[in-house]
Design an enzyme around this catalytic site. Sequence first.
Site, PDB file in Angstrom:
ATOM      1  N   CYS A 104       0.961  -1.189  -0.077  1.00  0.00           N
ATOM      2  CA  CYS A 104       0.183  -0.199   0.014  1.00  0.00           C
ATOM      3  C   CYS A 104       0.992   1.109   0.081  1.00  0.00           C
ATOM      4  O   CYS A 104       1.410   1.719  -0.853  1.00  0.00           O
ATOM      5  CB  CYS A 104      -0.978  -0.090   1.250  1.00  0.00           C
ATOM      6  SG  CYS A 104      -2.408   1.052   1.101  1.00  0.00           S
ATOM      7  N   HIS A 105       0.940   1.796   1.189  1.00  0.00           N
ATOM      8  CA  HIS A 105       1.562   3.219   1.066  1.00  0.00           C
ATOM      9  C   HIS A 105       3.180   2.801   1.704  1.00  0.00           C
ATOM     10  O   HIS A 105       3.980   3.713   1.589  1.00  0.00           O
ATOM     11  CB  HIS A 105       1.095   4.057   2.019  1.00  0.00           C
ATOM     12  CG  HIS A 105      -0.008   5.031   1.551  1.00  0.00           C
ATOM     13  ND1 HIS A 105      -1.345   4.261   1.464  1.00  0.00           N
ATOM     14  CD2 HIS A 105      -0.148   6.133   1.011  1.00  0.00           C
ATOM     15  CE1 HIS A 105      -2.190   5.365   0.825  1.00  0.00           C
ATOM     16  NE2 HIS A 105      -1.241   6.415   0.597  1.00  0.00           N
TER      17      HIS A 105
END
Length: 170
Positions: A104-105
């Site tokens: 994800c991030h």
Amino acid sequence: MGKNIATLITDMFEDVEYTEPAKAFKEAGHSVTTIEKEAGKTVKGKQGEANVTIDKSIEDVNPEEYDALFIPGGFSPDQLRADERFVTFTKEFMNKKKPVFAICHGPQLLITAKALEDRQATGYKSIKVDMEYAGADYKDQEVVVCSDQLVTSRTPDDIPAFIRESLKLL
């Protein structure tokens, strides 16, 4: 022979992006060490579903002690990359060609470490342009494995593929 996995994490991590891979790593016989600014602190997931007690302070760890690096997503990686100690720690894994798992991030730490140039990777769609500016060949796929070292995924929906490929590298 289980591997020792360093996990960089702080408040506002994406709950399942930590809990599910960490559980799978442990079930496969690996150890997961959580690392933040302060050992013993409890960090909270952004969904309010997970609390994690930090095992070690960034001051007390050395990348040489670990076989792999795990970076869950959420707001955690963005906060950690503001501290050069976490950026340097991350860069060491990439430079030494040790396995790195970022979802994800999570790739935000890799962006700041300037460790994505000429690598295939993926991440949450909002950091796609950042990853491209950092030199990554961004792929919109559930999981991307680059050079038998870097495993990246986009969202919680991709966790099964992320776990599968991470365990293969371990």
